[in-house]
Scaffold this motif. Sequence first.
Motif, PDB file in Angstrom:
ATOM      1  N   PHE A  56       0.816  -1.212   0.000  1.00  0.00           N
ATOM      2  CA  PHE A  56       0.000   0.000   0.000  1.00  0.00           C
ATOM      3  C   PHE A  56       0.847   1.258   0.000  1.00  0.00           C
ATOM      4  O   PHE A  56       2.054   1.243   0.255  1.00  0.00           O
ATOM      5  N   ALA A  57       0.157   2.354  -0.305  1.00  0.00           N
ATOM      6  CA  ALA A  57       0.722   3.699  -0.140  1.00  0.00           C
ATOM      7  C   ALA A  57      -0.446   4.650   0.025  1.00  0.00           C
ATOM      8  O   ALA A  57      -1.535   4.408  -0.493  1.00  0.00           O
ATOM      9  N   TYR A  58      -0.215   5.732   0.769  1.00  0.00           N
ATOM     10  CA  TYR A  58      -1.263   6.746   0.900  1.00  0.00           C
ATOM     11  C   TYR A  58      -0.653   8.107   1.175  1.00  0.00           C
ATOM     12  O   TYR A  58       0.489   8.224   1.636  1.00  0.00           O
ATOM     13  N   GLN A  67       2.776  10.845   4.266  1.00  0.00           N
ATOM     14  CA  GLN A  67       2.959   9.917   3.154  1.00  0.00           C
ATOM     15  C   GLN A  67       3.552   8.633   3.703  1.00  0.00           C
ATOM     16  O   GLN A  67       4.571   8.663   4.387  1.00  0.00           O
ATOM     17  N   ARG A  68       2.902   7.529   3.415  1.00  0.00           N
ATOM     18  CA  ARG A  68       3.376   6.241   3.901  1.00  0.00           C
ATOM     19  C   ARG A  68       3.326   5.218   2.758  1.00  0.00           C
ATOM     20  O   ARG A  68       2.511   5.339   1.840  1.00  0.00           O
ATOM     21  N   GLU A  69       4.199   4.207   2.846  1.00  0.00           N
ATOM     22  CA  GLU A  69       4.172   3.114   1.868  1.00  0.00           C
ATOM     23  C   GLU A  69       4.706   1.849   2.515  1.00  0.00           C
ATOM     24  O   GLU A  69       5.464   1.908   3.491  1.00  0.00           O
ATOM     25  N   SER A  70       4.301   0.704   1.976  1.00  0.00           N
ATOM     26  CA  SER A  70       4.760  -0.579   2.507  1.00  0.00           C
ATOM     27  C   SER A  70       4.863  -1.598   1.383  1.00  0.00           C
ATOM     28  O   SER A  70       3.967  -1.710   0.542  1.00  0.00           O
ATOM     29  N   ASP A  71       5.981  -2.382   1.402  1.00  0.00           N
ATOM     30  CA  ASP A  71       6.166  -3.472   0.443  1.00  0.00           C
ATOM     31  C   ASP A  71       5.456  -4.746   0.894  1.00  0.00           C
ATOM     32  O   ASP A  71       5.290  -5.674   0.092  1.00  0.00           O
ATOM     33  N   ASN A  72       5.074  -4.816   2.151  1.00  0.00           N
ATOM     34  CA  ASN A  72       4.349  -5.967   2.707  1.00  0.00           C
ATOM     35  C   ASN A  72       4.943  -7.307   2.273  1.00  0.00           C
ATOM     36  O   ASN A  72       4.240  -8.192   1.802  1.00  0.00           O
ATOM     37  N   GLY A  80       5.760  -0.708  -2.517  1.00  0.00           N
ATOM     38  CA  GLY A  80       5.235   0.496  -1.866  1.00  0.00           C
ATOM     39  C   GLY A  80       5.667   1.782  -2.547  1.00  0.00           C
ATOM     40  O   GLY A  80       4.851   2.672  -2.793  1.00  0.00           O
ATOM     41  N   VAL A  81       6.941   1.881  -2.884  1.00  0.00           N
ATOM     42  CA  VAL A  81       7.452   3.105  -3.526  1.00  0.00           C
ATOM     43  C   VAL A  81       6.825   3.317  -4.905  1.00  0.00           C
ATOM     44  O   VAL A  81       6.375   4.431  -5.217  1.00  0.00           O
ATOM     45  N   PRO A  82       6.752   2.296  -5.777  1.00  0.00           N
ATOM     46  CA  PRO A  82       6.089   2.504  -7.070  1.00  0.00           C
ATOM     47  C   PRO A  82       4.620   2.912  -6.939  1.00  0.00           C
ATOM     48  O   PRO A  82       4.126   3.724  -7.722  1.00  0.00           O
ATOM     49  N   ILE A  83       3.926   2.361  -5.949  1.00  0.00           N
ATOM     50  CA  ILE A  83       2.529   2.757  -5.728  1.00  0.00           C
ATOM     51  C   ILE A  83       2.473   4.225  -5.326  1.00  0.00           C
ATOM     52  O   ILE A  83       1.681   5.009  -5.867  1.00  0.00           O
ATOM     53  N   LEU A  84       3.327   4.608  -4.375  1.00  0.00           N
ATOM     54  CA  LEU A  84       3.353   5.992  -3.900  1.00  0.00           C
ATOM     55  C   LEU A  84       3.713   6.952  -5.031  1.00  0.00           C
ATOM     56  O   LEU A  84       3.102   8.020  -5.174  1.00  0.00           O
TER      57      LEU A  84
END
Length: 213
Positions: A56-58, A67-72, A80-84
């Motif tokens: 996710f990212a938001y 701003q947050r992101e996670s590769d989970n 996470g970074v590409p989503i963000l």
Amino acid sequence: MNKKVYLTISNNVSHEIVIKKSRFICSLSRIHSEDDAKQFIKQVSNANRKANHNCFAYMVGDDDHIQRESDNGEPSGTAGVPILESLQLTHVHDVCAVVTRYFGGIKLGAGGLIRAYSNVTSEALHEAGLVQRVKQAILQIKVPYNLHDQLLYFLKEQQIEIANEEYGVQVTTNIFVNDDDITSVIDNLNNQFHGQLHITEVGHRFNEIPYKE
């Protein structure tokens, strides 16, 4: 992109692509706080318990101060970074993206993962559509009855939206005007009606209009 323009998604959507038998499902939601984002991530993750990853990212706030992101569990920096970055490139605010992956048995490599997470997010954003939030003033106009029809005609010609009307000793007509246009609208009304109107700013609202670059 003008930094003053506030964009967000028009609709919450879910969009899926399949790459080498792996399913990537991007779920997008408008949010108003970090708690909203966390709740949405939990909701999507619970609905996809059998998935290999729920990355996710938001971004939260007009200025994206959160701003947050996670590769989970995906390799670091591949999800996470590409989503963000997809959210950032579209210039949206107050949006959470969760990308669910069901592994299909074929490894994609770091580059393949980055492209997959980026593309599914970008496609979901395109599908959701964008709206621009515009700050508007609510102007209250007190108009004599003999000028009321003339005022309504003028407002229609100028494509100015009427909020509501009340009838008393005079007619009270409330209108919505973009903040940038307040001075010119008031000047035009005063000139058109020779100062016979009583105009007061009584509030604000945010209006959302479809946006296309």
